[in-house]
Design a protein around this motif. Structure first.
Motif, PDB file in Angstrom:
ATOM      1  N   THR A  17       0.866  -1.334  -0.138  1.00 25.01           N
ATOM      2  CA  THR A  17       0.025   0.044   0.045  1.00 25.01           C
ATOM      3  C   THR A  17       0.836   1.171  -0.107  1.00 25.01           C
ATOM      4  OG1 THR A  17      -0.193  -0.469   2.369  1.00 25.01           O
ATOM      5  CG2 THR A  17      -2.122  -0.911   0.820  1.00 25.01           C
ATOM      6  N   LEU A  45      -6.289  12.155   1.358  1.00 25.36           N
ATOM      7  CA  LEU A  45      -5.504  11.217   1.589  1.00 25.36           C
ATOM      8  C   LEU A  45      -4.123  11.571   2.486  1.00 25.36           C
ATOM      9  CD1 LEU A  45      -4.572   8.192   0.948  1.00 25.36           C
ATOM     10  CD2 LEU A  45      -3.771   9.046  -0.803  1.00 25.36           C
TER      11      LEU A  45
ATOM     12  N   THR B  17      -8.466   8.411   5.268  1.00 22.02           N
ATOM     13  CA  THR B  17      -7.442   7.635   4.305  1.00 22.02           C
ATOM     14  C   THR B  17      -8.581   6.833   3.631  1.00 22.02           C
ATOM     15  OG1 THR B  17      -6.722   5.834   6.014  1.00 22.02           O
ATOM     16  CG2 THR B  17      -5.347   7.607   5.150  1.00 22.02           C
ATOM     17  N   THR B  18      -9.467   6.057   4.076  1.00 24.75           N
ATOM     18  CA  THR B  18     -10.531   5.402   3.473  1.00 24.75           C
ATOM     19  C   THR B  18     -11.729   5.978   2.685  1.00 24.75           C
ATOM     20  OG1 THR B  18     -10.387   3.413   5.390  1.00 24.75           O
ATOM     21  CG2 THR B  18     -12.352   3.559   3.873  1.00 24.75           C
ATOM     22  N   SER B  20     -10.909   8.786   1.343  1.00 22.90           N
ATOM     23  CA  SER B  20     -10.202   9.651   0.198  1.00 22.90           C
ATOM     24  C   SER B  20     -10.447   9.181  -1.321  1.00 22.90           C
ATOM     25  CB  SER B  20      -8.750   9.810   0.761  1.00 22.90           C
ATOM     26  OG  SER B  20      -8.133   8.379   0.441  1.00 22.90           O
ATOM     27  N   PHE B  21     -10.790   7.779  -1.414  1.00 22.81           N
ATOM     28  CA  PHE B  21     -10.877   7.229  -2.679  1.00 22.81           C
ATOM     29  C   PHE B  21     -12.084   7.517  -3.174  1.00 22.81           C
ATOM     30  CE2 PHE B  21      -7.847   4.432  -0.446  1.00 22.81           C
ATOM     31  CZ  PHE B  21      -6.817   4.672  -1.022  1.00 22.81           C
ATOM     32  N   TYR B  42      -2.991   1.251  -9.266  1.00 27.46           N
ATOM     33  CA  TYR B  42      -4.211   0.622  -8.535  1.00 27.46           C
ATOM     34  C   TYR B  42      -4.092  -0.863  -8.422  1.00 27.46           C
ATOM     35  CZ  TYR B  42      -6.230   5.385  -7.807  1.00 27.46           C
ATOM     36  OH  TYR B  42      -6.477   6.577  -7.273  1.00 27.46           O
ATOM     37  N   LEU B  49      -4.419  -3.648  -0.166  1.00 27.84           N
ATOM     38  CA  LEU B  49      -5.538  -3.440   0.508  1.00 27.84           C
ATOM     39  C   LEU B  49      -6.292  -4.800   0.764  1.00 27.84           C
ATOM     40  CD1 LEU B  49      -6.940  -0.173  -0.811  1.00 27.84           C
ATOM     41  CD2 LEU B  49      -6.079  -0.263   1.527  1.00 27.84           C
ATOM     42  N   ALA B  67     -11.945  -0.901   7.600  1.00 23.55           N
ATOM     43  CA  ALA B  67     -11.330   0.280   6.798  1.00 23.55           C
ATOM     44  C   ALA B  67     -10.689  -0.336   5.484  1.00 23.55           C
ATOM     45  CB  ALA B  67     -10.310   0.698   7.770  1.00 23.55           C
ATOM     46  N   ASN B  68     -10.245  -1.528   5.535  1.00 20.02           N
ATOM     47  CA  ASN B  68      -9.390  -1.801   4.476  1.00 20.02           C
ATOM     48  C   ASN B  68     -10.291  -2.559   3.476  1.00 20.02           C
ATOM     49  OD1 ASN B  68      -6.266  -1.400   4.854  1.00 20.02           O
ATOM     50  ND2 ASN B  68      -6.868  -2.274   6.764  1.00 20.02           N
ATOM     51  N   SER B  71     -11.685   0.349   1.552  1.00 19.86           N
ATOM     52  CA  SER B  71     -10.752   1.086   0.628  1.00 19.86           C
ATOM     53  C   SER B  71     -10.567  -0.039  -0.443  1.00 19.86           C
ATOM     54  CB  SER B  71      -9.532   1.341   1.452  1.00 19.86           C
ATOM     55  OG  SER B  71      -9.510   1.897   2.541  1.00 19.86           O
ATOM     56  N   ALA B  75     -11.033   1.364  -4.152  1.00 16.54           N
ATOM     57  CA  ALA B  75      -9.741   1.387  -5.105  1.00 16.54           C
ATOM     58  C   ALA B  75      -9.939   0.235  -6.289  1.00 16.54           C
ATOM     59  CB  ALA B  75      -8.355   0.792  -4.283  1.00 16.54           C
TER      60      ALA B  75
END
Lengths: 86, 86
Positions: A17, A45, B17-18, B20-21, B42, B49, B67-68, B71, B75
């Motif tokens: 990541t 981010l 951070t999650t 943000s995408f 990506y 992720l 969270a992941n 994400s 992503a």
């Protein structure tokens, strides 16, 4: 032993990541084109990664600090390119 | 009490951070333009992720999983758009 495999998986996941932002930095240095990148994504981010780094310092976790500090620097580079090239 | 502030900081950092995408997903849905996005970023990010999510399941950490996993889905959407629109 099993714990070591799990820790290794976390290390690999963190390396991927964090390293993932490098190809975008290199591509943008080469093309100087950022039209399709979301400004909001990189603002949110970079802010999140900065806070993750502070969190890592507060809990004293070196892996959390290093992974997020490196990601923060790379995401900030992309953010600066986006602001510069539009 | 101090521990709660630190945990709250981690929660805010993870949410940012999650989340943000999401702006990138919405921008790409709107413009259908992905030329400036790095395919390698990506591919590596989604793989990382996914492994983070597996790591979260193995250590039994719900915050790491959620969270992941979120994400990863976001992503992966961007990755699919990149493959589709080039």
């Amino acid at each position: 032993m099993e714990i070591n495999y799990i820790a290794a998986l976390g290390f690999i996941a963190g390396t991927l990541t964090t390293a993932s932002f490098l190809p975008q930095v290199l591509k943008t240095i080469k093309t100087k084109e950022t039209k399709d990148l979301s400004l909001a994504m990189y603002v949110v981010l970079a802010t999140g990664l900065f806070l993750w780094t502070v969190y890592g310092i507060l809990i004293g976790s070196f892996p959390v600090i290093i992974a997020n500090a490196v990601s923060f620097v790379l995401a900030s580079c992309i953010l600066i390119f986006k602001i510069k090239y539009g």
